[in-house]
Design a protein around this motif. Structure first.
Motif, PDB file in Angstrom:
ATOM      1  N   MET A  29     -29.338-101.051-123.786  1.00 25.99           N
ATOM      2  CA  MET A  29     -30.335-100.525-123.047  1.00 25.99           C
ATOM      3  C   MET A  29     -31.628-100.979-123.182  1.00 25.99           C
ATOM      4  SD  MET A  29     -28.699 -96.655-123.992  1.00 25.99           S
ATOM      5  CE  MET A  29     -27.968 -97.590-125.332  1.00 25.99           C
ATOM      6  N   GLU A  61     -21.766-104.529-122.726  1.00 21.84           N
ATOM      7  CA  GLU A  61     -22.155-103.865-121.585  1.00 21.84           C
ATOM      8  C   GLU A  61     -23.792-103.676-121.602  1.00 21.84           C
ATOM      9  OE1 GLU A  61     -21.759-101.865-117.812  1.00 21.84           O
ATOM     10  OE2 GLU A  61     -20.113-102.952-119.160  1.00 21.84           O
ATOM     11  N   LEU A  63     -26.987-102.674-119.651  1.00 20.83           N
ATOM     12  CA  LEU A  63     -27.476-101.702-118.818  1.00 20.83           C
ATOM     13  C   LEU A  63     -28.771-102.057-118.528  1.00 20.83           C
ATOM     14  CD1 LEU A  63     -25.802 -98.316-120.226  1.00 20.83           C
ATOM     15  CD2 LEU A  63     -24.993-100.289-118.613  1.00 20.83           C
ATOM     16  N   LYS A  74     -35.625 -95.440-113.989  1.00 24.62           N
ATOM     17  CA  LYS A  74     -34.661 -96.263-114.286  1.00 24.62           C
ATOM     18  C   LYS A  74     -34.589 -96.838-115.722  1.00 24.62           C
ATOM     19  CE  LYS A  74     -34.312 -98.052-109.379  1.00 24.62           C
ATOM     20  NZ  LYS A  74     -34.503 -99.085-108.514  1.00 24.62           N
ATOM     21  N   SER A  78     -32.245 -92.761-117.547  1.00 22.94           N
ATOM     22  CA  SER A  78     -31.141 -93.138-116.563  1.00 22.94           C
ATOM     23  C   SER A  78     -30.023 -93.943-117.069  1.00 22.94           C
ATOM     24  CB  SER A  78     -31.906 -93.766-115.555  1.00 22.94           C
ATOM     25  OG  SER A  78     -30.972 -94.484-114.542  1.00 22.94           O
ATOM     26  N   GLN A  79     -30.275 -94.861-117.987  1.00 28.18           N
ATOM     27  CA  GLN A  79     -29.163 -95.790-118.280  1.00 28.18           C
ATOM     28  C   GLN A  79     -28.293 -94.910-119.351  1.00 28.18           C
ATOM     29  OE1 GLN A  79     -31.157 -99.212-120.241  1.00 28.18           O
ATOM     30  NE2 GLN A  79     -32.923 -99.154-118.557  1.00 28.18           N
ATOM     31  N   ARG A  81     -27.566 -91.766-118.998  1.00 27.94           N
ATOM     32  CA  ARG A  81     -26.906 -91.115-118.245  1.00 27.94           C
ATOM     33  C   ARG A  81     -25.715 -91.720-117.706  1.00 27.94           C
ATOM     34  NH1 ARG A  81     -31.870 -88.731-116.746  1.00 27.94           N
ATOM     35  NH2 ARG A  81     -32.037 -90.180-114.848  1.00 27.94           N
ATOM     36  N   SER A  82     -25.864 -93.128-117.572  1.00 28.99           N
ATOM     37  CA  SER A  82     -24.855 -93.837-116.932  1.00 28.99           C
ATOM     38  C   SER A  82     -23.762 -94.297-117.618  1.00 28.99           C
ATOM     39  CB  SER A  82     -25.608 -95.152-116.199  1.00 28.99           C
ATOM     40  OG  SER A  82     -25.912 -95.982-117.214  1.00 28.99           O
ATOM     41  N   VAL A  83     -23.558 -93.746-118.953  1.00 25.90           N
ATOM     42  CA  VAL A  83     -22.326 -94.414-119.532  1.00 25.90           C
ATOM     43  C   VAL A  83     -21.999 -93.267-120.498  1.00 25.90           C
ATOM     44  CG1 VAL A  83     -24.137 -95.085-121.256  1.00 25.90           C
ATOM     45  CG2 VAL A  83     -21.811 -96.324-121.120  1.00 25.90           C
ATOM     46  N   ASN A  84     -20.641 -93.572-120.985  1.00 18.30           N
ATOM     47  CA  ASN A  84     -20.071 -92.557-121.680  1.00 18.30           C
ATOM     48  C   ASN A  84     -20.029 -93.348-123.138  1.00 18.30           C
ATOM     49  OD1 ASN A  84     -18.680 -90.918-123.309  1.00 18.30           O
ATOM     50  ND2 ASN A  84     -16.801 -90.967-122.033  1.00 18.30           N
TER      51      ASN A  84
END
Length: 361
Positions: A29, A61, A63, A74, A78-79, A81-84
């Motif tokens: 991130m 990955e 982000l 963003k 936000s980053q 929240r976008s991943v598990n």
């Protein structure tokens, strides 16, 4: 092992965990620097890609989004929240550049955003290894010193120090670019593609190698197989994070959440089974005489237990100064704003004290 008066609060249940990690995965991130922008174009081999090759990650990955901050729309929230995070073994956080240049955040806002992100990562994956780095120095807007303040009264060094503080509090591996920097006042026009803040491809490769050394000791990531049960008698050393209350929020709920975290931490470090101190959570909707008495007695209890512990054990802070007492102030006011201010001061002290106890354990 330190001894304190045990606090009878919960019945703790031991759990058996067997974990087999088949492949190593890294999620990153960050902002434009880890995204791979060199000031003119997107490079073919951003820092996360090169780090993944060096450390032998099976999956990386990235982000990162250019122009983002620790609290931006963003950015880090936000980053996150976008991943598990249960799907990853390692996470790298790389922010701070835009937090300084955009001049829209206080240092406390940055710290809160960073800590909340770390909390969420660990909620989703308690085993994840979180790595964090300070930003490289930048020279945008004719800035020529790490100590030069922006319009929010924040310097690049202030941001670096805050990141280090959060890293220590959470027991994270951290890279500080102020120690033996790659980009300096003598070479930044050569190593930065825009001669201000964005590294060239060659500089990104050097940065990735530094992360490889700082975070992995120059060794490939190996498969982690842990088939041993967790020891229920030992605390897991997960940092205790106390939230700050606000007048506009559910401050009584925040108080109770913090009280539970504090007492649970004391339970984790208790070894004397012959004495006990009882505390029972009580819920109130507003500040009245009953609430006041409850809060005063709870702070008195915490102060008593912590002071007795600090008076009998050798505990040192990050500056290696001995901590002899908690410094907790028992609030004696029915004015909500004053009560919250005193309580938040206590919570900050207690978070630092518990962190020092964990490091000394």
């Amino acid at each position: 092992m330190h001894k304190i008066l045990p606090v009878i609060l919960y019945q703790l249940t031991a759990c058996l965990f067997i974990e087999v990690v088949i492949i190593a995965k890294l999620v990153v991130m960050g902002d434009s620097i880890t995204q791979g922008w060199d000031g003119h174009k997107q490079v073919d081999n951003p820092i996360p890609n090169e780090l993944g090759k060096l450390a032998g990650f099976d999956k990386v990955e990235n982000l990162s989004v250019g122009g983002t901050t620790m609290t931006g729309s963003k950015g880090l929230p936000s980053q996150v929240r976008s991943v598990n995070f249960a799907d990853y073994d390692y996470a790298l956080i790389s922010f701070g550049t835009n937090d300084y240049w955009q001049q829209s955040e206080s240092l406390q806002d940055m710290q809160n955003g960073l800590q909340q992100a770390i909390n969420k990562m660990r909620e989703e994956n308690p085993k994840i290894q979180i790595l964090i780095t300070t930003p490289i120095q930048g020279w945008e807007n004719n800035t020529n010193s790490l100590d030069q303040k922006n319009t929010m009264g924040v310097s690049q060094s202030d941001i670096d120090d805050m990141i280090l503080s959060v890293a220590r509090l959470n027991n994270l591996k951290v890279n500080d670019w102020r120690n033996n920097p790659i980009v300096t006042s003598d070479n930044y026009k050569l190593l930065l593609g825009d001669q201000m803040v964005h590294p060239t491809q060659a500089t990104m490769d050097l940065m990735a190698n530094r992360y490889f050394q700082a975070f992995f000791n120059g060794q490939k990531v190996t498969i982690n197989q842990d088939d041993q049960p967790d020891n229920p008698s030992e605390p897991d050393h997960q940092p205790v994070v106390l939230e700050m209350a606000s007048v506009s929020g559910n401050w009584l709920g925040t108080f109770n959440d913090n009280f539970q975290k504090i007492f649970q931490a004391l339970v984790d470090y208790s070894t004397d089974d012959n004495r006990s101190i009882e505390w029972q959570k009580k819920d109130f909707k507003m500040l009245n005489r009953g609430t006041y008495v409850y809060l005063v007695k709870t702070f008195e209890l915490i102060k008593q237990v912590v002071d007795e512990f600090l008076g009998s054990e050798d505990i040192y802070d990050d500056n290696f100064d001995e901590v002899n007492n908690s410094g907790i102030i028992v609030p004696h006011t029915l004015i909500v704003a004053e009560l919250i201010e005193i309580a938040n001061q206590n919570f900050k002290k207690l978070q630092n004290i518990i962190g020092s106890i964990q490091q000394s354990y």
